[in-house]
Design a protein around this motif. Structure first.
Motif, PDB file in Angstrom:
ATOM      1  N   THR A 137       0.824  -1.216   0.000  1.00 62.63           N
ATOM      2  CA  THR A 137       0.000   0.000   0.000  1.00 62.63           C
ATOM      3  C   THR A 137       0.861   1.269   0.000  1.00 62.63           C
ATOM      4  O   THR A 137       0.322   2.371   0.013  1.00 62.63           O
ATOM      5  N   LEU A 138       2.172   1.084   0.005  1.00 64.79           N
ATOM      6  CA  LEU A 138       3.096   2.230   0.056  1.00 64.79           C
ATOM      7  C   LEU A 138       4.152   2.083  -1.028  1.00 64.79           C
ATOM      8  O   LEU A 138       4.427   0.969  -1.483  1.00 64.79           O
ATOM      9  N   VAL A 139       4.763   3.208  -1.386  1.00 64.80           N
ATOM     10  CA  VAL A 139       6.011   3.158  -2.165  1.00 64.80           C
ATOM     11  C   VAL A 139       7.064   3.815  -1.269  1.00 64.80           C
ATOM     12  O   VAL A 139       6.928   4.980  -0.896  1.00 64.80           O
ATOM     13  N   VAL A 140       8.066   3.027  -0.910  1.00 64.68           N
ATOM     14  CA  VAL A 140       9.111   3.548  -0.008  1.00 64.68           C
ATOM     15  C   VAL A 140      10.428   3.597  -0.784  1.00 64.68           C
ATOM     16  O   VAL A 140      10.855   2.589  -1.358  1.00 64.68           O
ATOM     17  N   THR A 141      11.019   4.796  -0.835  1.00 65.65           N
ATOM     18  CA  THR A 141      12.275   4.960  -1.572  1.00 65.65           C
ATOM     19  C   THR A 141      13.273   5.736  -0.709  1.00 65.65           C
ATOM     20  O   THR A 141      12.866   6.480   0.183  1.00 65.65           O
ATOM     21  N   SER A 142      14.558   5.538  -1.012  1.00 63.72           N
ATOM     22  CA  SER A 142      15.587   6.305  -0.292  1.00 63.72           C
ATOM     23  C   SER A 142      16.538   6.928  -1.297  1.00 63.72           C
ATOM     24  O   SER A 142      17.014   6.251  -2.210  1.00 63.72           O
ATOM     25  N   GLU A 143      16.808   8.214  -1.133  1.00 59.99           N
ATOM     26  CA  GLU A 143      17.721   8.931  -2.027  1.00 59.99           C
ATOM     27  C   GLU A 143      18.177  10.200  -1.319  1.00 59.99           C
ATOM     28  O   GLU A 143      17.386  10.812  -0.583  1.00 59.99           O
ATOM     29  N   ASP A 144      19.426  10.606  -1.561  1.00 56.98           N
ATOM     30  CA  ASP A 144      19.949  11.855  -0.968  1.00 56.98           C
ATOM     31  C   ASP A 144      19.751  11.896   0.542  1.00 56.98           C
ATOM     32  O   ASP A 144      19.368  12.940   1.100  1.00 56.98           O
ATOM     33  N   SER A 145      19.925  10.775   1.225  1.00 57.03           N
ATOM     34  CA  SER A 145      19.760  10.700   2.689  1.00 57.03           C
ATOM     35  C   SER A 145      18.325  11.008   3.142  1.00 57.03           C
ATOM     36  O   SER A 145      18.105  11.418   4.281  1.00 57.03           O
ATOM     37  N   ILE A 146      17.363  10.840   2.229  1.00 59.57           N
ATOM     38  CA  ILE A 146      15.957  11.053   2.597  1.00 59.57           C
ATOM     39  C   ILE A 146      15.189   9.759   2.297  1.00 59.57           C
ATOM     40  O   ILE A 146      15.273   9.235   1.190  1.00 59.57           O
ATOM     41  N   THR A 147      14.473   9.242   3.300  1.00 62.77           N
ATOM     42  CA  THR A 147      13.588   8.106   3.031  1.00 62.77           C
ATOM     43  C   THR A 147      12.179   8.658   2.850  1.00 62.77           C
ATOM     44  O   THR A 147      11.672   9.372   3.717  1.00 62.77           O
ATOM     45  N   LYS A 148      11.595   8.339   1.694  1.00 65.32           N
ATOM     46  CA  LYS A 148      10.244   8.851   1.380  1.00 65.32           C
ATOM     47  C   LYS A 148       9.240   7.708   1.490  1.00 65.32           C
ATOM     48  O   LYS A 148       9.402   6.675   0.841  1.00 65.32           O
ATOM     49  N   ILE A 149       8.227   7.917   2.327  1.00 65.12           N
ATOM     50  CA  ILE A 149       7.150   6.921   2.463  1.00 65.12           C
ATOM     51  C   ILE A 149       5.924   7.536   1.788  1.00 65.12           C
ATOM     52  O   ILE A 149       5.395   8.544   2.254  1.00 65.12           O
ATOM     53  N   PHE A 322       5.229  23.043  -6.358  1.00 63.82           N
ATOM     54  CA  PHE A 322       5.297  22.446  -5.017  1.00 63.82           C
ATOM     55  C   PHE A 322       6.415  21.401  -4.894  1.00 63.82           C
ATOM     56  O   PHE A 322       7.301  21.512  -4.045  1.00 63.82           O
ATOM     57  N   GLN A 323       6.365  20.381  -5.762  1.00 65.10           N
ATOM     58  CA  GLN A 323       7.335  19.282  -5.619  1.00 65.10           C
ATOM     59  C   GLN A 323       8.761  19.796  -5.786  1.00 65.10           C
ATOM     60  O   GLN A 323       9.647  19.446  -5.008  1.00 65.10           O
ATOM     61  N   LYS A 324       8.971  20.629  -6.801  1.00 66.98           N
ATOM     62  CA  LYS A 324      10.330  21.112  -7.076  1.00 66.98           C
ATOM     63  C   LYS A 324      10.871  21.910  -5.876  1.00 66.98           C
ATOM     64  O   LYS A 324      11.978  21.642  -5.393  1.00 66.98           O
ATOM     65  N   GLU A 325      10.052  22.840  -5.396  1.00 66.60           N
ATOM     66  CA  GLU A 325      10.546  23.703  -4.312  1.00 66.60           C
ATOM     67  C   GLU A 325      10.783  22.922  -3.018  1.00 66.60           C
ATOM     68  O   GLU A 325      11.779  23.109  -2.331  1.00 66.60           O
ATOM     69  N   VAL A 326       9.837  22.026  -2.720  1.00 71.10           N
ATOM     70  CA  VAL A 326       9.954  21.282  -1.453  1.00 71.10           C
ATOM     71  C   VAL A 326      11.159  20.349  -1.486  1.00 71.10           C
ATOM     72  O   VAL A 326      11.941  20.286  -0.532  1.00 71.10           O
ATOM     73  N   TRP A 327      11.351  19.645  -2.601  1.00 72.37           N
ATOM     74  CA  TRP A 327      12.457  18.670  -2.641  1.00 72.37           C
ATOM     75  C   TRP A 327      13.808  19.367  -2.692  1.00 72.37           C
ATOM     76  O   TRP A 327      14.794  18.861  -2.153  1.00 72.37           O
ATOM     77  N   THR A 328      13.874  20.534  -3.307  1.00 70.70           N
ATOM     78  CA  THR A 328      15.138  21.289  -3.280  1.00 70.70           C
ATOM     79  C   THR A 328      15.467  21.659  -1.835  1.00 70.70           C
ATOM     80  O   THR A 328      16.593  21.503  -1.363  1.00 70.70           O
ATOM     81  N   ARG A 329      14.450  22.118  -1.123  1.00 69.90           N
ATOM     82  CA  ARG A 329      14.639  22.502   0.287  1.00 69.90           C
ATOM     83  C   ARG A 329      15.084  21.287   1.113  1.00 69.90           C
ATOM     84  O   ARG A 329      16.023  21.348   1.895  1.00 69.90           O
ATOM     85  N   LEU A 330      14.374  20.167   0.903  1.00 68.66           N
ATOM     86  CA  LEU A 330      14.671  18.989   1.732  1.00 68.66           C
ATOM     87  C   LEU A 330      16.060  18.423   1.435  1.00 68.66           C
ATOM     88  O   LEU A 330      16.754  17.964   2.342  1.00 68.66           O
ATOM     89  N   LYS A 331      16.453  18.471   0.145  1.00 65.75           N
ATOM     90  CA  LYS A 331      17.798  17.964  -0.186  1.00 65.75           C
ATOM     91  C   LYS A 331      18.861  18.799   0.523  1.00 65.75           C
ATOM     92  O   LYS A 331      19.864  18.275   0.990  1.00 65.75           O
ATOM     93  N   ALA A 332      18.634  20.103   0.596  1.00 65.64           N
ATOM     94  CA  ALA A 332      19.607  20.965   1.309  1.00 65.64           C
ATOM     95  C   ALA A 332      19.610  20.608   2.801  1.00 65.64           C
ATOM     96  O   ALA A 332      20.676  20.451   3.407  1.00 65.64           O
ATOM     97  N   TYR A 333      18.435  20.429   3.397  1.00 69.89           N
ATOM     98  CA  TYR A 333      18.369  20.088   4.827  1.00 69.89           C
ATOM     99  C   TYR A 333      19.020  18.728   5.103  1.00 69.89           C
ATOM    100  O   TYR A 333      19.586  18.514   6.169  1.00 69.89           O
ATOM    101  N   SER A 334      18.902  17.827   4.129  1.00 67.31           N
ATOM    102  CA  SER A 334      19.419  16.467   4.382  1.00 67.31           C
ATOM    103  C   SER A 334      20.946  16.446   4.451  1.00 67.31           C
ATOM    104  O   SER A 334      21.538  15.455   4.855  1.00 67.31           O
ATOM    105  N   LYS A 335      21.576  17.546   4.055  1.00 64.42           N
ATOM    106  CA  LYS A 335      23.049  17.606   4.115  1.00 64.42           C
ATOM    107  C   LYS A 335      23.531  18.165   5.457  1.00 64.42           C
ATOM    108  O   LYS A 335      24.723  18.254   5.710  1.00 64.42           O
ATOM    109  N   LEU A 336      22.603  18.591   6.306  1.00 68.68           N
ATOM    110  CA  LEU A 336      23.002  19.100   7.623  1.00 68.68           C
ATOM    111  C   LEU A 336      23.629  17.970   8.442  1.00 68.68           C
ATOM    112  O   LEU A 336      23.319  16.796   8.204  1.00 68.68           O
ATOM    113  N   PRO A 337      24.476  18.310   9.422  1.00 73.37           N
ATOM    114  CA  PRO A 337      25.078  17.240  10.230  1.00 73.37           C
ATOM    115  C   PRO A 337      23.988  16.385  10.887  1.00 73.37           C
ATOM    116  O   PRO A 337      23.156  16.885  11.649  1.00 73.37           O
TER     117      PRO A 337
END
Ligand SMILES: CCCCCCCCCC/C=C/CC(=O)SCCNC(=O)CCNC(=O)[C@H](O)C(C)(C)COP(=O)(O)OP(=O)(O)OC[C@H]1O[C@@H](n2cnc3c(N)ncnc32)[C@H](O)[C@@H]1OP(=O)(O)O
Length: 390
Positions: A137-149, A322-337
């Motif tokens: 019932t889900l698609v779970v993927t991992s990329e750029d240190s982000i797991t998307k459910i 929406f998708q473009k802006e949010v994922w750009t933001r999240l990819k930057a956050y995922s690089k934080l320590p």
């Protein structure tokens, strides 16, 4: 750093398979008697297809080997002190001294072969390859240190079945242990989620209702408990309307990004039910008593902008970007320590954990009773017989 003929167009597209084939053929030529002019030309083309920039040091090496192969030892005057780039290139070429052209050609081919191998192994795999198996019932993927459910029942507006609650818990459990920095929950299709699947109340044999209500309350306690205890930053990417439990648990997330198409609706009274997801505690804290009552008691539906003004949503984005802006933001956050981020999340949450578990238990025992009420049963039957919609 521009290096004509040697290193250009790092971003030109090439499928991983073609890169791998070319890397392999370059590797084979490396082990043969010596690189031919054809190998050299193919290596030059291969350089243009590299997706990852190899860095200035390697680019200078490639440049020097290219010049040595095509022109022999360095034969031009050294550029002036202020011409930094050309001076660096000249120095790299000059450093090869009298290296024979054939050896330079071989070294160039070998270097490109090594670069191609590491480039193809570092390429991003298509989503289908990254998809984690085992979820229906889900698609779970991992990329750029982000797991998307991603909730994946778009035809049913991502209504949550018992199986889906269980799969989300499993996916969260796995994500808490994987090497991701951030975890995202989102929906596939036009809805984020229409909340509890009302079919969960159907097909219960006579006399089994009380037992099923008890099991439902245990399931809900465990489900909400996973969000209370989740150790890493949780982000909700609200791609469309959200209803019921998909809204109430947002008070347990760290970031809530919403499309301006999203709405937030908790029609519990209309359904003969009562708040869950710790919202009876988190909503008054987030938006104040009066606004929380409007939502949780009177079922007022909020637009994304209203929800943002009340503090339930972090930020609203136009649906078109929406998708473009949010994922750009999240990819930057995922690089934080990573460790610092996780420790900060836990420090904030630990202050409230005990209270949240107590609220969760209290809400669920009230709901267990509610599910057995006529008000609740009538509302479910009304929806399923298409007499009522939200
Ligand atoms: C004994 C007790 C056991 C309980 C075990 C559960 C434990 C956990 C409980 C946690 C409690 C949570 C509380 C809540 O979440 S309350 C909110 C419940 N949700 C709703 O009431 C929404 C109902 N749906 C609607 O009003 C509308 O579908 C909609 C969301 C406004 C969308 O309308 P629209 O016209 O655009 O689309 P359709 O209605 O045609 O929907 C497409 C198909 O999807 C089906 N659908 C959508 N949402 C649900 C839902 N929540 N439950 C069941 N089915 C849903 C809809 O029927 C359509 O199906 P069809 O194509 O087969 O007709």
């Amino acid at each position: 750093m521009a290096m004509a003929g040697a290193v250009r167009c790092w971003r030109l597209g090439a499928g991983p398979s073609s890169l791998q084939i070319q890397a392999l053929s370059l590797h084979m030529s490396k082990t043969a008697m010596g690189a031919s002019q054809k190998d050299f030309e193919s290596a030059m083309n291969q350089v243009k297809l590299l997706k990852k920039d190899p860095g200035n040091e390697v680019k200078l090496k490639l440049y020097a080997l290219y010049k040595q192969t095509t022109e022999g030892p360095c034969n031009t005057p050294r550029p002036g002190v202020f011409d930094l780039i050309n001076k660096a290139k000249w120095d790299a070429w000059n450093a090869l001294g009298n290296l024979p052209k054939e050896t330079a050609r071989q070294n160039y081919v070998d270097l490109v072969s090594d670069l191609s191998s590491s480039d193809s192994s570092s390429q991003v795999k298509p989503e289908a390859d990254r998809k984690q198996p085992g979820y229906e019932t889900l698609v779970v993927t991992s990329e750029d240190s982000i797991t998307k459910i991603m909730m994946n029942r778009p035809a049913k507006k991502n209504a949550l079945t018992v199986q889906m609650y269980r799969e989300i818990m499993l996916a969260l459990e796995a994500a808490s242990k994987d090497d991701s920095t951030l975890i995202v929950l989102t929906g596939n299709g036009d809805y984020y989620s229409s909340g509890n699947d009302l079919m969960n109340f159907m097909n219960i044999p006579p006399g089994e209702m009380e037992k099923e209500a008890k099991n439902g309350a245990i399931l809900l306690r465990d489900f909400v408990g996973c969000f209370i205890d989740f150790p890493k930053p949780l982000v909700a990417v609200i791609n469309g309307p959200a209803v019921g439990i998909s809204v109430t648990i947002l008070g347990l997330f760290d970031l809530v990004y919403a499309s301006d198409r999203a709405t937030f609706h908790t029609p519990f009274t209309h359904l003969g039910q009562s708040p869950e997801g710790c919202s009876s505690y988190t909503f008054p804290k987030i938006m104040g008593q009066a606004k929380a009552a409007e939502m949780l008691m009177f079922g007022k539906k909020l637009t994304a902008r209203e929800a943002c003004a009340q503090g339930l949503v972090t930020e609203v984005f136009p649906d078109s970007t929406f998708q473009k802006e949010v994922w750009t933001r999240l990819k930057a956050y995922s690089k934080l320590p990573r460790n610092a981020l996780h420790i900060s999340k836990q420090s904030i949450r630990n202050l409230e954990k005990e209270k949240l578990h107590a609220v969760n238990a209290g809400e669920n025992s009230v709901l267990q009773e509610r599910w057995l009420s006529d008000e609740c049963m009538n509302a479910v039957v009304s929806f399923l017989s298409r007499k009522a919609k939200l």
